[in-house]
Design a protein around this motif. Structure first.
Motif, PDB file in Angstrom:
ATOM      1  N   HIS A   1       0.840  -1.188   0.000  1.00  0.00           N
ATOM      2  CA  HIS A   1       0.000   0.000   0.000  1.00  0.00           C
ATOM      3  C   HIS A   1       0.883   1.247   0.000  1.00  0.00           C
TER       4      HIS A   1
ATOM      5  N   GLN B   1      -2.263  -5.337 -13.496  1.00  0.00           N
ATOM      6  CA  GLN B   1      -3.558  -5.648 -14.113  1.00  0.00           C
ATOM      7  C   GLN B   1      -3.441  -6.813 -15.076  1.00  0.00           C
TER       8      GLN B   1
ATOM      9  N   LEU C   1      -6.237  -7.568  -8.928  1.00  0.00           N
ATOM     10  CA  LEU C   1      -5.493  -6.599  -8.132  1.00  0.00           C
ATOM     11  C   LEU C   1      -5.109  -5.347  -8.903  1.00  0.00           C
TER      12      LEU C   1
ATOM     13  N   GLN D   1      -6.554  -2.684 -10.014  1.00  0.00           N
ATOM     14  CA  GLN D   1      -7.039  -1.379  -9.572  1.00  0.00           C
ATOM     15  C   GLN D   1      -6.720  -1.091  -8.113  1.00  0.00           C
ATOM     16  N   ARG D   2      -6.032  -1.996  -7.458  1.00  0.00           N
ATOM     17  CA  ARG D   2      -5.798  -1.845  -6.025  1.00  0.00           C
ATOM     18  C   ARG D   2      -4.355  -1.461  -5.684  1.00  0.00           C
ATOM     19  N   PHE D   3      -3.422  -1.735  -6.581  1.00  0.00           N
ATOM     20  CA  PHE D   3      -2.023  -1.441  -6.306  1.00  0.00           C
ATOM     21  C   PHE D   3      -1.408  -0.753  -7.521  1.00  0.00           C
TER      22      PHE D   3
ATOM     23  N   HIS E   1      -7.608  -7.648  -0.867  1.00  0.00           N
ATOM     24  CA  HIS E   1      -8.818  -7.600  -1.710  1.00  0.00           C
ATOM     25  C   HIS E   1     -10.048  -7.771  -0.812  1.00  0.00           C
ATOM     26  N   PRO E   2     -10.984  -6.802  -0.822  1.00  0.00           N
ATOM     27  CA  PRO E   2     -12.165  -6.902   0.041  1.00  0.00           C
ATOM     28  C   PRO E   2     -13.036  -8.118  -0.231  1.00  0.00           C
TER      29      PRO E   2
END
Length: 361
Positions: free
Chosen positions: A97, A133, A139, A141-143, A277-278
């Motif tokens: 993050h 991507q 993942l 769009q998250r990192f 990841h939620p």
């Protein structure tokens, strides 16, 4: 020359050695204090990640060398088994993050301290969010950044233990389950002791290091390769297995306590997993397990010969699956050497081996 060989301990190392010894024509007997399912072995709960570069940032260079050598050997070992075993070599994705960017800087710096032959060349590279991507759409769009360790692998530990058991049974190896014993109680030409912490009376400096893992099942995430999350408090690995199962781990606790995992460990592991990841929030918890790995003071493995008929293999620490094939070959090479020539010029022989630091007497 066919020998009568007893293998003590039927964890990962004991099974690998017994299979190879039987394949070489020796008469082999295995003695294990637990059952054939391997649940008493640390190998039963491991993630079985074959990640030498990822481990290099917290391990000695010899572990990287052993890991790279073993990574080459695992496909051949698995291909020779009677039952299929899940194995992949799709690399490891390392992510973090934004607030933990300093962890990534430290990680990259440690990789650069490796000897040139161990750095992996273009197999270790920094990547963008677009690259993430492509590698792992879940993942992307998250990192925004990551490190890709191409060529690293993993396998399914439990299917491997089952496949090795089937191989032992098919090879007519004498299997003695629920039999706790010691080298002095065994009659054989040679004894190879792979009991891990069970051999502690003979290894005064051996200690247990507790590890805790969670197994979850999710159909909503869809990771295709191991992922490591860098974090200052709880660095996390996520290893995807067949059937939507994920093995998650991180803890490394200096204790020989084998009681169930603590609430704190479970919360930290699951919170970090959710942060990756939620969708993992809807995963089903299949297992929360703990075990102790055998470790020596320097956290490096050792192979010892007592000068008689006993060879001991121990101290694989948290690197069992990573380094097992190379350590196995080193143990077998020592057995051949001392069975043929005893201790004559043994020091010079050890010094000429691929991994001389493994040997002790």
């Amino acid at each position: 020359m066919s020998l009568n060989i007893a293998v003590l301990g039927a964890g990962l190392m004991g099974r690998l050695l017994a299979v190879e010894l039987a394949r070489s024509g020796h008469r082999v007997a295995v003695y294990e204090r637990g059952g054939s399912d391997g649940q008493t072995a640390a190998a039963h709960i491991a993630a079985a990640m074959l990640a030498p570069w990822a481990e290099s940032v917290v391990s000695e260079p010899v572990i990287v060398e052993l890991g790279l050598a073993s990574l080459e050997r695992w496909p051949r070992i698995i291909a020779a088994l009677l039952r299929p075993v899940f194995f992949q070599q799709a690399g490891t994705l390392v992510v973090w993050h934004p607030q933990d960017r300093d962890q990534a800087i430290q990680f990259s710096a440690r990789l650069r301290t490796l000897d040139p032959g161990l750095r992996g060349g273009d197999r270790v590279r920094e990547i963008s969010g677009t690259d993430i991507q492509t590698l792992e759409p879940a993942l992307g769009q998250r990192f925004a950044q990551g490190i890709y360790l191409a060529g690293e692998g993993q396998l399914d530990n439990r299917s491997l233990l089952d496949a090795l058991l089937a191989q032992l049974e098919a090879s007519a190896v004498a299997l003695h389950w629920h039999t706790e014993t010691a080298p002095d109680h065994i009659r054989a030409d040679w004894i190879i002791d792979c009991r891990g912490l069970g051999a502690k009376p003979e290894w005064r400096t051996l200690r247990g290091v507790r590890g805790e893992v969670v197994r979850v099942q999710s159909s909503e995430v869809g990771l295709t390769r191991p992922v490591r999350l860098l974090h200052p408090r709880y660095p996390l690995y996520i290893a995807p297995k067949p059937g939507g199962v994920y093995v998650i781990g991180a803890t490394q606790i200096e204790t020989e306590d084998t009681s169930p995992a603590s609430v704190r460990s479970a919360l930290e592991l699951l919170s970090a997993l959710y942060a990756v990841h939620p969708a993992f929030g809807e995963a089903r918890i299949l297992e929360l397990a703990a075990h102790c790995r055998p470790a020596l003071p320097d956290n490096l493995p050792e192979i010892r010969w007592d000068g008689g008929r006993l060879i001991q293999v121990n101290g694989l620490y948290r690197h069992g699956y990573l380094i097992a094939p190379a350590v196995m070959e080193a143990a077998l090479a020592l057995l051949r050497r001392v069975a043929e020539r005893g201790g004559a010029d043994l020091e010079s022989w050890c010094a000429a081996q691929p991994f001389p630091s493994l040997y002790r007497r």
